[in-house]
Design a protein around this motif. Structure first.
Motif, mmCIF file in Angstrom:
data_model
loop_
_atom_site.group_PDB
_atom_site.id
_atom_site.type_symbol
_atom_site.label_atom_id
_atom_site.label_comp_id
_atom_site.label_asym_id
_atom_site.label_seq_id
_atom_site.Cartn_x
_atom_site.Cartn_y
_atom_site.Cartn_z
ATOM 1 N N THR A 207 0.874 -1.161 0.000
ATOM 2 C CA THR A 207 0.000 0.000 0.000
ATOM 3 C C THR A 207 0.919 1.220 0.000
ATOM 4 O O THR A 207 1.835 1.303 0.816
ATOM 5 C CB THR A 207 -0.890 0.025 1.258
ATOM 6 N N MET A 208 0.673 2.114 -0.955
ATOM 7 C CA MET A 208 1.640 3.198 -1.105
ATOM 8 C C MET A 208 0.960 4.529 -1.435
ATOM 9 O O MET A 208 -0.009 4.569 -2.184
ATOM 10 C CB MET A 208 2.636 2.822 -2.209
ATOM 11 N N ILE A 209 1.509 5.593 -0.853
ATOM 12 C CA ILE A 209 1.156 6.936 -1.300
ATOM 13 C C ILE A 209 2.359 7.421 -2.086
ATOM 14 O O ILE A 209 3.477 7.463 -1.572
ATOM 15 C CB ILE A 209 0.867 7.878 -0.113
ATOM 16 N N PHE A 210 2.122 7.707 -3.336
ATOM 17 C CA PHE A 210 3.205 8.104 -4.224
ATOM 18 C C PHE A 210 3.026 9.581 -4.562
ATOM 19 O O PHE A 210 2.058 9.975 -5.207
ATOM 20 C CB PHE A 210 3.164 7.258 -5.497
ATOM 21 N N ILE A 211 3.978 10.395 -4.068
ATOM 22 C CA ILE A 211 3.864 11.847 -4.224
ATOM 23 C C ILE A 211 4.729 12.337 -5.374
ATOM 24 O O ILE A 211 5.892 11.935 -5.499
ATOM 25 C CB ILE A 211 4.319 12.549 -2.922
ATOM 26 N N SER A 212 4.160 13.213 -6.194
ATOM 27 C CA SER A 212 4.963 13.828 -7.238
ATOM 28 C C SER A 212 4.326 15.128 -7.683
ATOM 29 O O SER A 212 3.118 15.303 -7.598
ATOM 30 C CB SER A 212 5.104 12.889 -8.430
ATOM 31 N N HIS A 213 5.157 16.050 -8.148
ATOM 32 C CA HIS A 213 4.599 17.263 -8.750
ATOM 33 C C HIS A 213 4.314 16.988 -10.220
ATOM 34 O O HIS A 213 3.765 17.823 -10.916
ATOM 35 C CB HIS A 213 5.596 18.425 -8.606
ATOM 36 N N ASP A 214 4.708 15.794 -10.705
ATOM 37 C CA ASP A 214 4.666 15.474 -12.123
ATOM 38 C C ASP A 214 3.547 14.468 -12.415
ATOM 39 O O ASP A 214 3.624 13.297 -12.053
ATOM 40 C CB ASP A 214 6.033 14.892 -12.511
ATOM 41 N N LEU A 215 2.515 14.951 -13.088
ATOM 42 C CA LEU A 215 1.349 14.095 -13.350
ATOM 43 C C LEU A 215 1.669 12.884 -14.224
ATOM 44 O O LEU A 215 1.062 11.829 -14.069
ATOM 45 C CB LEU A 215 0.265 14.924 -14.039
ATOM 46 N N SER A 216 2.631 13.023 -15.140
ATOM 47 C CA SER A 216 2.907 11.886 -16.018
ATOM 48 C C SER A 216 3.513 10.730 -15.226
ATOM 49 O O SER A 216 3.263 9.562 -15.514
ATOM 50 C CB SER A 216 3.809 12.289 -17.185
ATOM 51 N N SER A 256 -2.737 20.161 -18.749
ATOM 52 C CA SER A 256 -2.279 20.848 -19.960
ATOM 53 C C SER A 256 -0.801 21.194 -19.865
ATOM 54 O O SER A 256 -0.146 21.469 -20.852
ATOM 55 C CB SER A 256 -3.106 22.110 -20.199
ATOM 56 N N ALA A 257 -0.263 21.137 -18.640
ATOM 57 C CA ALA A 257 1.137 21.514 -18.450
ATOM 58 C C ALA A 257 2.093 20.324 -18.446
ATOM 59 O O ALA A 257 3.293 20.504 -18.336
ATOM 60 C CB ALA A 257 1.274 22.288 -17.135
ATOM 61 N N ILE A 258 1.562 19.090 -18.557
ATOM 62 C CA ILE A 258 2.494 17.970 -18.405
ATOM 63 C C ILE A 258 3.347 17.765 -19.647
ATOM 64 O O ILE A 258 2.866 17.857 -20.765
ATOM 65 C CB ILE A 258 1.825 16.626 -18.007
ATOM 66 N N PRO A 259 4.616 17.512 -19.423
ATOM 67 C CA PRO A 259 5.491 17.229 -20.553
ATOM 68 C C PRO A 259 5.126 15.883 -21.156
ATOM 69 O O PRO A 259 4.580 15.023 -20.478
ATOM 70 C CB PRO A 259 6.885 17.176 -19.924
ATOM 71 N N ARG A 260 5.398 15.725 -22.413
ATOM 72 C CA ARG A 260 5.021 14.476 -23.096
ATOM 73 C C ARG A 260 6.079 13.405 -22.894
ATOM 74 O O ARG A 260 6.827 13.084 -23.783
ATOM 75 C CB ARG A 260 4.817 14.732 -24.582
ATOM 76 N N ILE A 261 6.133 12.895 -21.688
ATOM 77 C CA ILE A 261 7.064 11.795 -21.444
ATOM 78 C C ILE A 261 6.244 10.534 -21.281
ATOM 79 O O ILE A 261 5.340 10.479 -20.466
ATOM 80 C CB ILE A 261 7.888 12.024 -20.167
ATOM 81 N N ALA A 262 6.537 9.558 -22.079
ATOM 82 C CA ALA A 262 5.798 8.303 -21.955
ATOM 83 C C ALA A 262 6.699 7.277 -21.289
ATOM 84 O O ALA A 262 7.770 6.955 -21.792
ATOM 85 C CB ALA A 262 5.364 7.823 -23.325
ATOM 86 N N PHE A 263 6.286 6.807 -20.119
ATOM 87 C CA PHE A 263 7.043 5.756 -19.466
ATOM 88 C C PHE A 263 6.593 4.425 -20.039
ATOM 89 O O PHE A 263 5.410 4.213 -20.288
ATOM 90 C CB PHE A 263 6.816 5.784 -17.959
ATOM 91 N N THR A 264 7.531 3.555 -20.257
ATOM 92 C CA THR A 264 7.155 2.271 -20.852
ATOM 93 C C THR A 264 7.637 1.135 -19.968
ATOM 94 O O THR A 264 8.597 1.283 -19.209
ATOM 95 C CB THR A 264 7.775 2.112 -22.257
ATOM 96 N N GLN A 265 6.938 0.036 -20.105
ATOM 97 C CA GLN A 265 7.276 -1.141 -19.328
ATOM 98 C C GLN A 265 8.595 -1.703 -19.848
ATOM 99 O O GLN A 265 8.685 -2.132 -20.985
ATOM 100 C CB GLN A 265 6.163 -2.173 -19.508
ATOM 101 N N THR A 266 9.621 -1.628 -19.029
ATOM 102 C CA THR A 266 10.904 -2.196 -19.435
ATOM 103 C C THR A 266 11.398 -3.074 -18.308
ATOM 104 O O THR A 266 10.828 -3.071 -17.211
ATOM 105 C CB THR A 266 11.970 -1.090 -19.640
ATOM 106 N N ALA A 267 12.430 -3.808 -18.577
ATOM 107 C CA ALA A 267 13.051 -4.545 -17.497
ATOM 108 C C ALA A 267 13.601 -3.529 -16.513
ATOM 109 O O ALA A 267 14.015 -2.451 -16.908
ATOM 110 C CB ALA A 267 14.179 -5.406 -18.035
ATOM 111 N N TYR A 268 13.543 -3.850 -15.248
ATOM 112 C CA TYR A 268 14.095 -2.907 -14.295
ATOM 113 C C TYR A 268 15.395 -3.456 -13.783
ATOM 114 O O TYR A 268 16.071 -2.975 -13.000
ATOM 115 C CB TYR A 268 13.105 -2.629 -13.139
#
Ligand SMILES: Nc1ncnc2c1ncn2[C@@H]1O[C@H](COP(=O)(O)OP(=O)(O)O)[C@@H](O)[C@H]1O
Ligand SMILES: [Mg+2]
Length: 268
Positions: A207-216, A256-268
């Motif tokens: 169970t996690m609260i994940f905080i970020s200023h970045d919506l993406s 409307s302000a989020i940068p277009r960064i797409a995170f993708t499923q990769t090996a970690y």
């Protein structure tokens, strides 16, 4: 309900003046937050810098006193506990911070750091069993156990954040609060760490609260998203719905302000 916040407020008094103290209006860092979090859920908490995200997380963990309102964990009112009782609960909450280098002790090896964290939950654990547990934790976060005698400065930023994640997992906490855990990392490393957290969540039912200023970032990891603005939650919803049909003007502005960064499923 696993975690419940009822009309939670954290106000910081402000006084100015040298000889004659003048009381100014308090800073309402958290101002009437109601929130419910289910077990096994990742709640994304998003909002611009200064809106009260860190203060809210500290008040949930009872690291700072609340001005009013309640925090209930599994129906127990944490805000009603004595300092002594809170200390016993501390091990149930773990944090991951933005800057892993600042949050790790530079004079402690990875083994010592993780062993200390394991022993907050299992004080009797030592010797081979302790080494074994440290190895398992390191593998779990994608680090080679043979590096356990190394110091934080011998690792990269992303690896240090993996160590900080392992340390947070070590005491088998009920709740993890990750406060901007990828904000200081390069984008390519960000997605590795996000994928690691996603995998851990899946394996360990975190169970996690994940905080970020970045919506993406929040969108990529959270089941639900709460949008915070000037101490209040202005919108809460399923991640996808919030993205497709934002209700509050502030959420629309953030989107409307989020940068277009797409995170993708990769090996970690
Ligand atoms: N200990 C404190 N004393 C006084 N004001 C504080 C304290 N901690 C935070 N604040 C203020 O509360 C507001 C919210 O801060 P914070 O919770 O750190 O926001 P965020 O994490 O969203 O950037 C800010 O205006 C900040 O200056
Ligand atoms: Mg903060």
């Amino acid at each position: 309900m696993f975690l419940k916040l009822q009309n939670l407020k954290v106000h910081f008094p402000v006084s100015s003046g040298f000889l004659i103290k003048k009381e100014n209006p308090a800073i309402k860092a958290v101002d009437g937050v109601n929130l419910e979090i289910k077990k096994g859920e990742i709640l994304g908490l998003v909002g611009e810098s200064g809106c009260g995200k860190s203060t809210l997380s500290r008040s949930i963990m009872q690291l700072i006193p609340v001005t009013s309102g309640k925090v209930l964990l599994e129906d127990q009112e944490l805000t009603a506990l004595s300092q002594n009782q809170i200390r016993q609960h501390r091990v149930d909450f773990q944090m991951i911070f933005q800057d892993p280098y600042a949050s790790l002790n530079p004079r402690m090896t990875i083994f010592t750091t993780l062993a200390e964290a394991i022993r907050t939950r299992h004080p009797q654990c030592q010797g081979n069993e302790l080494t074994q547990r440290v190895s398992v934790l390191m593998k779990r976060v994608g680090l080679e156990p043979r590096y356990m005698r190394k110091y934080p400065h011998e690792f990269s930023g992303g690896q240090r954040q993996r160590i900080a994640i392992a340390r947070a997992l070590a005491p088998e906490p009920k709740l993890i609060i990750a406060d901007e855990p990828v904000s200081a990392l390069d984008v390519s490393i960000q997605s590795q760490i996000l994928n690691l957290l996603k995998a851990l969540r899946h394996d360990l039912d975190l169970t996690m609260i994940f905080i970020s200023h970045d919506l993406s970032v929040v969108r990529y990891i959270a089941d639900r998203i709460a949008v915070m603005y000037e101490g209040q939650l202005v919108e809460i919803g399923e991640a996808q719905a919030l993205f497709e049909k934002p209700q509050h003007p502030y959420t629309k502005k953030l989107l409307s302000a989020i940068p277009r960064i797409a995170f993708t499923q990769t090996a970690y």
